[in-house]
Design an enzyme around this catalytic site. Structure first.
Site, PDB file in Angstrom:
ATOM      1  N   HIS A 276       9.958  -6.971  -5.508  1.00  0.00           N
ATOM      2  CA  HIS A 276       9.969  -5.625  -5.983  1.00  0.00           C
ATOM      3  C   HIS A 276       9.770  -5.625  -7.401  1.00  0.00           C
ATOM      4  O   HIS A 276       8.593  -6.060  -7.987  1.00  0.00           O
ATOM      5  CB  HIS A 276      11.147  -5.343  -5.479  1.00  0.00           C
ATOM      6  N   HIS A 317       0.896  -3.772  -1.397  1.00  0.00           N
ATOM      7  CA  HIS A 317       2.112  -2.891  -1.518  1.00  0.00           C
ATOM      8  C   HIS A 317       2.143  -2.177  -0.161  1.00  0.00           C
ATOM      9  O   HIS A 317       1.239  -2.060   0.711  1.00  0.00           O
ATOM     10  CB  HIS A 317       1.515  -1.669  -2.386  1.00  0.00           C
ATOM     11  N   ASP A 373       2.379  -4.599 -11.022  1.00  0.00           N
ATOM     12  CA  ASP A 373       3.031  -5.638 -11.844  1.00  0.00           C
ATOM     13  C   ASP A 373       1.977  -6.813 -12.169  1.00  0.00           C
ATOM     14  O   ASP A 373       2.246  -7.661 -13.115  1.00  0.00           O
ATOM     15  CB  ASP A 373       4.076  -6.286 -10.814  1.00  0.00           C
TER      16      ASP A 373
HETATM   17  N1  ACO Z   1      -0.477 -12.188  -0.809  1.00  0.00           N
HETATM   18  C1  ACO Z   1      -0.989 -12.577   0.225  1.00  0.00           C
HETATM   19  N2  ACO Z   1      -0.885 -12.030   1.368  1.00  0.00           N
HETATM   20  C2  ACO Z   1      -0.121 -11.044   1.505  1.00  0.00           C
HETATM   21  C3  ACO Z   1       0.395 -10.360   0.197  1.00  0.00           C
HETATM   22  C4  ACO Z   1       0.364 -10.956  -1.033  1.00  0.00           C
HETATM   23  N3  ACO Z   1       0.597 -10.762  -2.219  1.00  0.00           N
HETATM   24  N4  ACO Z   1       1.112  -9.248   0.446  1.00  0.00           N
HETATM   25  C5  ACO Z   1       0.902  -9.172   1.874  1.00  0.00           C
HETATM   26  N5  ACO Z   1       0.098 -10.213   2.479  1.00  0.00           N
HETATM   27  C6  ACO Z   1      -0.288  -9.951   3.627  1.00  0.00           C
HETATM   28  C7  ACO Z   1       1.030 -10.617   4.691  1.00  0.00           C
HETATM   29  O1  ACO Z   1       1.245 -11.968   4.803  1.00  0.00           O
HETATM   30  C8  ACO Z   1       0.761  -9.951   5.908  1.00  0.00           C
HETATM   31  O2  ACO Z   1      -0.375 -10.713   6.584  1.00  0.00           O
HETATM   32  P1  ACO Z   1      -0.306 -11.105   8.173  1.00  0.00           P
HETATM   33  O3  ACO Z   1      -0.742  -9.636   8.684  1.00  0.00           O
HETATM   34  O4  ACO Z   1      -1.286 -11.937   8.653  1.00  0.00           O
HETATM   35  O5  ACO Z   1       0.907 -11.344   8.627  1.00  0.00           O
HETATM   36  C9  ACO Z   1      -0.147  -8.614   5.492  1.00  0.00           C
HETATM   37  O6  ACO Z   1      -0.648  -9.116   4.351  1.00  0.00           O
HETATM   38  C10 ACO Z   1       0.798  -7.522   5.339  1.00  0.00           C
HETATM   39  O7  ACO Z   1       1.869  -8.146   4.536  1.00  0.00           O
HETATM   40  P2  ACO Z   1       3.575  -7.440   4.777  1.00  0.00           P
HETATM   41  O8  ACO Z   1       4.274  -8.392   4.080  1.00  0.00           O
HETATM   42  O9  ACO Z   1       3.758  -6.892   6.246  1.00  0.00           O
HETATM   43  O10 ACO Z   1       3.557  -5.929   3.705  1.00  0.00           O
HETATM   44  P3  ACO Z   1       4.624  -5.374   3.132  1.00  0.00           P
HETATM   45  O11 ACO Z   1       4.058  -4.048   3.146  1.00  0.00           O
HETATM   46  O12 ACO Z   1       5.854  -5.632   4.247  1.00  0.00           O
HETATM   47  O13 ACO Z   1       5.069  -5.901   1.811  1.00  0.00           O
HETATM   48  C11 ACO Z   1       4.676  -6.482  -0.591  1.00  0.00           C
HETATM   49  C12 ACO Z   1       4.337  -5.466   0.709  1.00  0.00           C
HETATM   50  C13 ACO Z   1       6.322  -6.892  -0.549  1.00  0.00           C
HETATM   51  C14 ACO Z   1       4.423  -5.519  -1.936  1.00  0.00           C
HETATM   52  C15 ACO Z   1       3.780  -7.503  -0.350  1.00  0.00           C
HETATM   53  O14 ACO Z   1       2.660  -7.204  -0.302  1.00  0.00           O
HETATM   54  C16 ACO Z   1       4.138  -8.682  -1.364  1.00  0.00           C
HETATM   55  O15 ACO Z   1       4.728  -9.443  -0.949  1.00  0.00           O
HETATM   56  N6  ACO Z   1       3.321  -8.674  -2.495  1.00  0.00           N
HETATM   57  C17 ACO Z   1       3.783  -9.573  -3.691  1.00  0.00           C
HETATM   58  C18 ACO Z   1       4.889  -9.208  -4.346  1.00  0.00           C
HETATM   59  C19 ACO Z   1       4.533  -7.911  -5.226  1.00  0.00           C
HETATM   60  O16 ACO Z   1       3.536  -8.082  -5.993  1.00  0.00           O
HETATM   61  N7  ACO Z   1       5.569  -7.203  -5.284  1.00  0.00           N
HETATM   62  C20 ACO Z   1       5.450  -5.964  -6.365  1.00  0.00           C
HETATM   63  C21 ACO Z   1       5.181  -4.591  -5.401  1.00  0.00           C
HETATM   64  S1  ACO Z   1       5.163  -3.375  -6.384  1.00  0.00           S
HETATM   65  C22 ACO Z   1       6.525  -3.154  -7.107  1.00  0.00           C
HETATM   66  O17 ACO Z   1       7.684  -3.278  -6.402  1.00  0.00           O
HETATM   67  C23 ACO Z   1       6.701  -2.350  -8.300  1.00  0.00           C
END
Ligand code: ACO
Length: 439
Positions: A276, A317, A373
């Site tokens: 987050h 996201h 971010d």
């Molecule tokens: N890098 C690589 N792969 C990713 C990323 C990433 N940053 N984000 C999602 N994925 C992939 C997952 O591995 C998953 O792949 P799969 O379907 O093969 O298993 C798919 O994309 C869906 O991902 P989820 O984790 O189910 O997506 P969710 O909606 O739960 O997560 C989140 C969203 C937590 C923001 C995620 O994208 C992430 O971890 N990003 C990196 C951390 C980040 O930048 N957070 C800031 C968010 S903005 C904020 O809070 C201000």
């Protein structure tokens, strides 16, 4: 198809047949949603509790109606109270935006002046709070200091627990917005071992924050106008973002009628995590680890293969399946800031990382784009902030959205204490085994 069929098609309802019993149910659809409680009537026999919906991490469950901020994740749209984020970032100020989020309308001239005065006069923090903060270890993470100190405000303002009183809620909102910057700045000074700087009422909200963060021995701190405006715009972009993990935490704690400082402490705790608000810190650490542009392809391969659970931080996201509009604005702002601060040496790695990721099938298929971010940390780092303070700089403006949403819940008669259900999958009704008989 006959007339009857057409009537059926235009009904705002959902027909469900339970194949376990053969019974059919009609459930109303309103605002593109069904009420989860409406499926409770679906039972197999008299003893059956009723059908539950299972939604771990609330991916498809609306828990509130809200009119604070709106996101269209597919189109990459963010609006506060209906105003596009781009217009607020270009023409507005942070405190004007805060007024909009809290009160629902943009202020007129005198409303804004009063609001600015009210908040400016709440930036001072009691000496006991200062002494309390001085007790943290020299290397305490500033986010941990912020969580605890904001939570401790409930002990200084016991009247805050009168949460049903609208005027009390507004007073705490003004107080929280005023004080969070001071506490955040003091947490930063603490990590440096520098004396805490008192607020300067002559300065703007962002200018005063810079004063409390950076002032040394000068008689009067004069903020650089480009940096002051950049902070103000970053704060506008971070002020609210509908039902994310921290807003949900704020509302959940608030739903037990706890005082807002206890709820804020929980929300800040939720923001702290690297998935987050801690992501801006994680982005810089990731870019530093990548070290050079040449290392990007192997890093991307690691992300794609899931080696060690590596993710491309600052990408992806839950709601945006398009470019986060805030990321676009932050990226545009970076050049102006770098003219004053000098270019961040990690920018080239970030730009190349973004270019490669946006052309790669893995990221295209999963609709992973830069989020707010990805670039904000680069700006903060160029301004001279250590990475530990980044999530704190996120928490300051987000306090506005948390307080606005917390207060909004009191006007919603449908809101009760948050109490989700679980699907129990553990053991049942086992007899106690005495120690001597346990293997
Ligand atoms: N890098 C690589 N792969 C990713 C990323 C990433 N940053 N984000 C999602 N994925 C992939 C997952 O591995 C998953 O792949 P799969 O379907 O093969 O298993 C798919 O994309 C869906 O991902 P989820 O984790 O189910 O997506 P969710 O909606 O739960 O997560 C989140 C969203 C937590 C923001 C995620 O994208 C992430 O971890 N990003 C990196 C951390 C980040 O930048 N957070 C800031 C968010 S903005 C904020 O809070 C201000």
């Amino acid at each position: 198809m006959g007339c009857e069929g057409i009537d059926d098609m235009s009904k705002e309802s959902l027909s469900i047949t339970d194949n376990r019993t053969g019974k059919s149910y009609e459930i109303d659809i309103k605002n593109g949603s069904i009420r989860a409680m409406d499926i409770r009537q679906i039972t197999v026999n008299e003893d059956d509790f009723g059908l539950l919906s299972y939604d771990p991490s609330l991916g498809n469950t609306a828990t509130v109606t809200s009119s604070v901020s709106f996101i269209d994740g597919d189109k990459g749209i963010l609006e506060y109270r209906g105003y596009p984020i781009e217009q607020l970032a270009e023409k507005g100020t942070f405190l004007e935006t805060a007024y909009l989020l809290v009160h629902g309308e943009l202020p007129n001239k005198s409303q804004l002046e009063n609001w600015e005065t009210d908040i400016t006069h709440r930036t001072m923090v009691l000496e006991n709070v200062k002494k309390f903060m001085e007790g943290f270890r020299y290397d305490a993470h500033p986010m941990g200091m912020l969580v605890s100190t904001v939570g401790a405000l409930s002990t200084f303002y016991p009247e805050a627990k009168n949460v049903q009183d609208e005027s009390v809620r507004l007073e705490q909102t003004i107080r929280a917005i005023g004080k969070v910057g001071t506490i955040a700045a003091w947490a930063y000074r603490h990590t440096l071992g520098y004396p805490y700087v008192y607020p300067d009422n002559d300065l703007s909200y962002s200018g005063n924050l810079l004063n409390m963060l950076f002032r040394m021995v000068e008689d009067k701190y004069i903020p650089n106008p480009v940096i002051e405006r950049a902070i103000d715009v970053l704060f506008i972009l971070h002020a609210d973002h509908e039902q994310n993990a921290s807003a949900n935490t704020m509302r959940a704690i608030g739903s037990s009628l706890a005082d807002p400082y206890s709820a804020l402490a929980g929300a800040i705790g939720s923001l702290y995590g690297p998935l987050h608000g801690g992501a801006n810190e994680a982005v810089i650490r990731m870019l530093e680890e990548i070290e050079t542009v040449d290392n990007i392809p192997s890093f991307i391969e690691n992300v794609k293969s899931g080696t060690d659970g590596v993710r491309l931080m600052g990408f992806g996201h839950r709601v945006y399946k398009n470019y986060d509009p805030r990321a676009k604005l932050v990226k545009e702002m970076a050049d102006k800031v770098f003219e004053v601060t000098g270019r961040n040496h990690l920018l080239d790695i970030a730009l190349e990382l973004e270019r490669i990721a946006l052309e790669d099938d893995y990221f295209i298929e999963r609709k992973l784009y830069p989020n707010v971010d990805f670039y904000s940390g680069l700006i903060y780092q160029a301004m001279g902030f250590p990475v530990e303070i980044f999530p704190v700089l996120f928490a300051i403006p987000r306090t506005v959205g948390w307080m606005a949403q917390w207060s909004e819940a009191f006007g919603d008669r449908e809101q009760r204490i948050v109490r989700p259900r679980q699907i129990y999958v553990g053991e049942r009704q086992r007899d106690y085994v005495s120690m001597k008989d346990r293997s």
